[in-house]
Structures are given as structure tokens and as C-alpha cells.
Write an enzyme that holds these catalytic residues in place. Structure first.
Site, PDB file in Angstrom:
ATOM      1  N   GLU A 140     -11.497 -16.394 -32.304  1.00  0.00           N
ATOM      2  CA  GLU A 140     -11.796 -17.371 -31.243  1.00  0.00           C
ATOM      3  C   GLU A 140     -10.511 -17.905 -30.615  1.00  0.00           C
ATOM      4  O   GLU A 140      -9.400 -17.628 -31.071  1.00  0.00           O
ATOM      5  CB  GLU A 140     -12.662 -18.492 -31.829  1.00  0.00           C
ATOM      6  CG  GLU A 140     -13.987 -17.949 -32.340  1.00  0.00           C
ATOM      7  CD  GLU A 140     -14.984 -19.029 -32.727  1.00  0.00           C
ATOM      8  OE1 GLU A 140     -14.596 -20.200 -32.908  1.00  0.00           O
ATOM      9  OE2 GLU A 140     -16.180 -18.677 -32.850  1.00  0.00           O
ATOM     10  N   GLU A 199     -17.318  -7.161 -33.706  1.00  0.00           N
ATOM     11  CA  GLU A 199     -17.601  -5.747 -33.417  1.00  0.00           C
ATOM     12  C   GLU A 199     -16.542  -5.163 -32.494  1.00  0.00           C
ATOM     13  O   GLU A 199     -16.032  -4.055 -32.705  1.00  0.00           O
ATOM     14  CB  GLU A 199     -18.973  -5.596 -32.758  1.00  0.00           C
ATOM     15  CG  GLU A 199     -20.149  -6.070 -33.594  1.00  0.00           C
ATOM     16  CD  GLU A 199     -20.500  -7.528 -33.364  1.00  0.00           C
ATOM     17  OE1 GLU A 199     -19.580  -8.359 -33.236  1.00  0.00           O
ATOM     18  OE2 GLU A 199     -21.709  -7.839 -33.316  1.00  0.00           O
ATOM     19  N   CYS A 250     -21.061  -6.381 -26.843  1.00  0.00           N
ATOM     20  CA  CYS A 250     -20.675  -5.485 -27.943  1.00  0.00           C
ATOM     21  C   CYS A 250     -21.557  -4.233 -27.972  1.00  0.00           C
ATOM     22  O   CYS A 250     -21.074  -3.131 -28.253  1.00  0.00           O
ATOM     23  CB  CYS A 250     -20.730  -6.224 -29.277  1.00  0.00           C
ATOM     24  SG  CYS A 250     -19.395  -7.415 -29.445  1.00  0.00           S
ATOM     25  N   CYS A 286     -15.529 -10.923 -30.212  1.00  0.00           N
ATOM     26  CA  CYS A 286     -16.478 -10.703 -31.309  1.00  0.00           C
ATOM     27  C   CYS A 286     -15.899  -9.750 -32.356  1.00  0.00           C
ATOM     28  O   CYS A 286     -15.016  -8.933 -32.067  1.00  0.00           O
ATOM     29  CB  CYS A 286     -17.765 -10.087 -30.773  1.00  0.00           C
ATOM     30  SG  CYS A 286     -18.740 -11.162 -29.728  1.00  0.00           S
TER      31      CYS A 286
HETATM   32  N1  THU Z   1     -19.891 -13.268 -32.446  1.00  0.00           N
HETATM   33  C1  THU Z   1     -19.532 -12.059 -32.954  1.00  0.00           C
HETATM   34  O1  THU Z   1     -18.472 -11.921 -33.579  1.00  0.00           O
HETATM   35  N2  THU Z   1     -20.358 -11.000 -32.743  1.00  0.00           N
HETATM   36  C2  THU Z   1     -21.511 -11.058 -32.007  1.00  0.00           C
HETATM   37  O2  THU Z   1     -22.102 -10.028 -31.752  1.00  0.00           O
HETATM   38  C3  THU Z   1     -22.028 -12.348 -31.567  1.00  0.00           C
HETATM   39  C4  THU Z   1     -21.120 -13.502 -31.716  1.00  0.00           C
HETATM   40  C5  THU Z   1     -18.975 -14.391 -32.632  1.00  0.00           C
HETATM   41  C6  THU Z   1     -18.345 -14.880 -31.354  1.00  0.00           C
HETATM   42  C7  THU Z   1     -17.998 -16.304 -31.697  1.00  0.00           C
HETATM   43  O3  THU Z   1     -16.726 -16.316 -32.323  1.00  0.00           O
HETATM   44  C8  THU Z   1     -19.053 -16.697 -32.727  1.00  0.00           C
HETATM   45  O4  THU Z   1     -19.654 -15.498 -33.167  1.00  0.00           O
HETATM   46  C9  THU Z   1     -20.126 -17.620 -32.182  1.00  0.00           C
HETATM   47  O5  THU Z   1     -20.679 -17.103 -31.032  1.00  0.00           O
END
Ligand code: THU
Length: 136
Positions: free
Chosen positions: A43, A54, A93, A52
């Protein structure tokens, strides 16, 4: 191999950098050659710059010259707790995975643990995905 991939995703989740959402995600892609590459969500104070888990895993793999994947495992949930729900890959993703799906397509494994998981062909999660054949 499925359990090993999930284990790698759960391990990668430990490195999740999620000080804003406190939602930690780990992912592990399995290349067509059988190698595992992991990623976690990263983040940023400027929220739009978040990545994300993925995509972190896919981009790491591609940067190592690995561009074709047979499977991905994803595990996520609130910080400091084991995953309690299935953390489904977001739409962006899914599109990125579509770009690098292996010859036999890609299996998406969404896991709470090595014992509790569901799996789908990527084509079911992203029907009619936009592919290179449309723009080449
Ligand atoms: N997030 C992921 O890592 N993968 C996803 O497919 C959905 C969301 C993360 C993004 C963010 O850091 C946190 O989850 C909350 O949305």
C-alpha cells in the site's frame, strides 16, 4: 503442488505492507515450468499507488523472465488474523492474470488455509477477457 502454492501465498502474506487498510494479502503464481513466485499487497499513502498481492507476484515473475502461469493461489484477511473469508482477486488483477495465462489456461485458487480453499478456471472469473489478439 496445490498445497505448496497455498503455503507460499500464506507465507508471502506475512510481508504484506498494509498500514492503511490493515487487510493483508499474499499470492503465489506457479509458472508453466513449475517455479513458484510470490507477492504481497503493497500500500501507499497515496491510495491509488497501492498494488495488490496478485499483481506484485505476476510483475515480479515477469521481471524474472517468467511470463506463463498455470496457477495462482491467493489468501487474504484482516491483519494479525488467519484468513476468515475467501479473498477474491479484484477485476484489475483478473485482467493482468489473463495476459499471462499459460497454454492450458490458469487455475485460480482462493484459500483460507492449506485445507480450506476453492479453485476456478480463470475463464470463469473473467469471461471474455481482453487479450493481445484483439490489439496485435
Ligand atoms: N488487495 C489485494 O491484494 N488483492 C485483491 O485482489 C484485492 C485487494 C489488497 C489491496 C489493498 O492493499 C487491500 O487488499 C485492501 O483493498
Amino acid at each position: 503442488m496445490k498445497k505448496e502454492l497455498i503455503r507460499a501465498a500464506l507465507k508471502a502474506r506475512e510481508n504484506s505492507y498494509a498500514p492503511y487498510s490493515h487487510y493483508q494479502v499474499g499470492a503465489a503464481v506457479l509458472t508453466d515450468q513449475g517455479e513458484i513466485v510470490t507477492g504481497c499487497n503493497v500500500e501507499n499513502a497515496s491510495y491509488g499507488a497501492c498494488c495488490c498481492a496478485e499483481r506484485t507476484a505476476v510483475f515480479k515473475a515477469v521481471s524474472q523472465g517468467k511470463t506463463s502461469f498455470q496457477a495462482i493461489a491467493v489468501a487474504g484477511g484482516a491483519q494479525g488474523r488467519a484468513p476468515e473469508d475467501f479473498a477474491w482477486p479484484c477485476g484489475i488483477c483478473r485482467q493482468v492474470l489473463h495476459e499471462f495465462a499459460g497454454g492450458k489456461g490458469m487455475t485460480v485458487i482462493v484459500a483460507k488455509s492449506q485445507e480450506e480453499f476453492v479453485e476456478y478456471p480463470l475463464g470463469e472469473l473473467l469471461p471474455h477477457g481482453f487479450g493481445g489478439d484483439s490489439v496485435l
